[in-house]
Design an enzyme around this catalytic site. Structure first.
Site, mmCIF file in Angstrom:
data_model
loop_
_atom_site.group_PDB
_atom_site.id
_atom_site.type_symbol
_atom_site.label_atom_id
_atom_site.label_comp_id
_atom_site.label_asym_id
_atom_site.label_seq_id
_atom_site.Cartn_x
_atom_site.Cartn_y
_atom_site.Cartn_z
ATOM 1 N N HIS A 176 -44.905 -12.450 -25.105
ATOM 2 C CA HIS A 176 -46.123 -11.937 -25.749
ATOM 3 C C HIS A 176 -45.853 -11.408 -27.150
ATOM 4 O O HIS A 176 -46.797 -11.152 -27.894
ATOM 5 C CB HIS A 176 -46.826 -10.893 -24.856
ATOM 6 C CG HIS A 176 -46.303 -9.499 -24.956
ATOM 7 N ND1 HIS A 176 -45.439 -8.963 -24.032
ATOM 8 C CD2 HIS A 176 -46.535 -8.516 -25.860
ATOM 9 C CE1 HIS A 176 -45.171 -7.705 -24.376
ATOM 10 N NE2 HIS A 176 -45.813 -7.418 -25.477
ATOM 11 N N SER A 195 -41.900 -3.555 -26.740
ATOM 12 C CA SER A 195 -41.907 -4.846 -26.052
ATOM 13 C C SER A 195 -40.823 -5.780 -26.540
ATOM 14 O O SER A 195 -40.498 -5.808 -27.725
ATOM 15 C CB SER A 195 -43.237 -5.548 -26.276
ATOM 16 O OG SER A 195 -44.153 -5.095 -25.342
ATOM 17 N N GLY A 196 -40.318 -6.555 -25.611
ATOM 18 C CA GLY A 196 -39.300 -7.530 -25.953
ATOM 19 C C GLY A 196 -37.907 -6.928 -25.918
ATOM 20 O O GLY A 196 -36.920 -7.645 -25.825
ATOM 21 N N ASP A 198 -42.965 -13.640 -19.006
ATOM 22 C CA ASP A 198 -43.051 -13.023 -20.328
ATOM 23 C C ASP A 198 -41.660 -12.982 -20.959
ATOM 24 O O ASP A 198 -41.027 -11.932 -21.071
ATOM 25 C CB ASP A 198 -43.657 -11.614 -20.202
ATOM 26 C CG ASP A 198 -44.054 -11.028 -21.543
ATOM 27 O OD1 ASP A 198 -44.004 -11.758 -22.547
ATOM 28 O OD2 ASP A 198 -44.418 -9.832 -21.583
HETATM 29 N N1 ARG Z 1 -46.859 -4.447 -24.344
HETATM 30 C C1 ARG Z 1 -46.258 -3.396 -25.101
HETATM 31 C C2 ARG Z 1 -45.771 -3.955 -26.436
HETATM 32 O O1 ARG Z 1 -46.220 -5.007 -26.826
HETATM 33 C C3 ARG Z 1 -45.199 -2.701 -24.330
HETATM 34 C C4 ARG Z 1 -45.739 -2.021 -23.145
HETATM 35 C C5 ARG Z 1 -44.756 -1.334 -22.300
HETATM 36 N N2 ARG Z 1 -45.517 -0.398 -21.584
HETATM 37 C C6 ARG Z 1 -45.035 0.472 -20.721
HETATM 38 N N3 ARG Z 1 -45.842 1.349 -20.209
HETATM 39 N N4 ARG Z 1 -43.774 0.456 -20.408
HETATM 40 O O2 ARG Z 1 -45.050 -3.326 -27.174
#
Ligand code: ARG
Length: 334
Positions: free
Chosen positions: A138, A286-287, A184
């Protein structure tokens, strides 16, 4: 105009189309449909795009973290797409963590917006070989191209040190649709070997012993996750890497409990966090890596993927389960 660069000065109409794309996917050609009434978030997006005058914008191309990072450079509010997957609003950065020690996570890299000469970070990643970064799909969806992304490796400080490298190729998991549906994961092939150090992936045969949940969470496997987080919170992220240790929690029964994710956690995901919340990865992380100790070494067990908000009670952080993709990684890094 599809696929063409749009630079400077948007007309309102062009900005509207671009805003819609940034929220909902690829641009559809003429004739322009009668626009639906704008929601607050779309108006924010529109305003944001109107103010971005010096960045080449390619409508519809670039992930949500990517666009939110760009907007944050103008101190503009982030855009949400109506789903609750993208970290939620409000909390920000690695929650409940502390600054990482310089060099303690040498596999950690930052994904940067290539068109920006300053280091605008939008996601994390991990070196799994000198020329290969693993990250979340993503982070590089919605047509993000290799030229859109640079990788900063070899530093825990976004302001100094390390090397900024080109991405030669992006390999997105072919079955990826959205973080909650799994797969993902993506690989970035670098143009040159990165400084820092690659991390070993957790192996399938190690997993049972390495990922344990105990009745007392202090005795569960401690998962370390790191990131520069918070890029989408409007104030920009942190420039020094942060780190947090959180207990591993089982998919069944804990993470899929009705009070937590109600069966939404698939087999290719792992969860980590405290029942009472307070410590978590968050938007912008993320990632990035979720690592565990195996003997004296650290292994990559997860990739920061999603969560309901950040650090909320019972809403554990959800990570892509790296062992599921062992064969996929091997096949695609050849
Ligand atoms: N989707 C988020 C991003 O793009 C990260 C989310 C992680 N969330 C969590 N509660 N651990 O950076």
């Amino acid at each position: 105009m599809i696929g063409q660069y749009m630079t400077r000065r948007f007309t309102q109409a062009a900005a509207l189309v671009a805003a819609a794309c940034a929220i909902s996917g690829p641009l559809v050609a003429q004739p322009a449909p009668e626009p639906a009434p704008l929601g607050v978030e779309q108006i924010v997006a529109l305003e944001a795009l109107r103010n971005i005058t010096d960045v080449p914008l390619i409508p519809g191309r670039g992930s949500e973290p990517f666009w939110n990072a760009l907007r944050a450079t103008r101190s503009l509010p982030s855009v949400r797409n109506g789903r609750e997957t993208f970290g939620g609003l409000g909390t920000g950065k690695i929650v409940g963590g502390i600054p990482a020690q310089a060099g303690a996570d040498p596999w950690q890299v930052a994904l940067l917006v290539a068109s920006q000469s300053t280091n605008v970070q939008f996601c994390g990643g991990s070196l799994i070989a000198p020329e290969w970064v693993v990250t979340a799909a993503h982070c590089v969806d919605r047509g993000t191209a290799a030229v859109d992304v640079d990788v900063l490796a070899g530093t825990h400080d976004l302001r100094s040190g390390g090397q900024r490298l080109r991405v030669q190729r992006i390999v997105r998991h072919e079955s990826y649709v959205s973080p909650e549906l799994g797969n993902d994961i993506a690989l970035l092939r670098l143009g040159t070997a990165a400084p820092g150090m690659a991390i070993q992936r957790l192996r399938r045969e190690e997993e049972g012993a390495a990922l344990r949940e105990a009745a007392d969470p202090n005795n569960s496997t401690q998962v370390r996750t790191t990131g520069w987080g918070a890029v989408a919170e409007g104030g920009g992220g942190v420039s020094l890497l942060r780190t947090v240790e959180i207990p591993f929690v089982s998919r069944e029964p804990t993470c899929n409990d009705p009070r937590s994710y109600r069966g939404r956690i698939r087999e290719d995901m792992i969860c980590a966090g405290r029942q009472g919340g307070g410590s978590d990865s968050c938007q912008g992380d993320s990632g990035g890596p979720a690592t565990v100790a195996v003997g004296n070494e650290r292994r990559l067990a997860g990739i920061v993927s999603w969560g309901e908000g950040c650090a909320r009670a019972l809403k554990y952080g959800v990570y892509t389960r790296v062992t599921t993709f062992e064969d996929w990684i091997v096949a695609n890094t050849r």
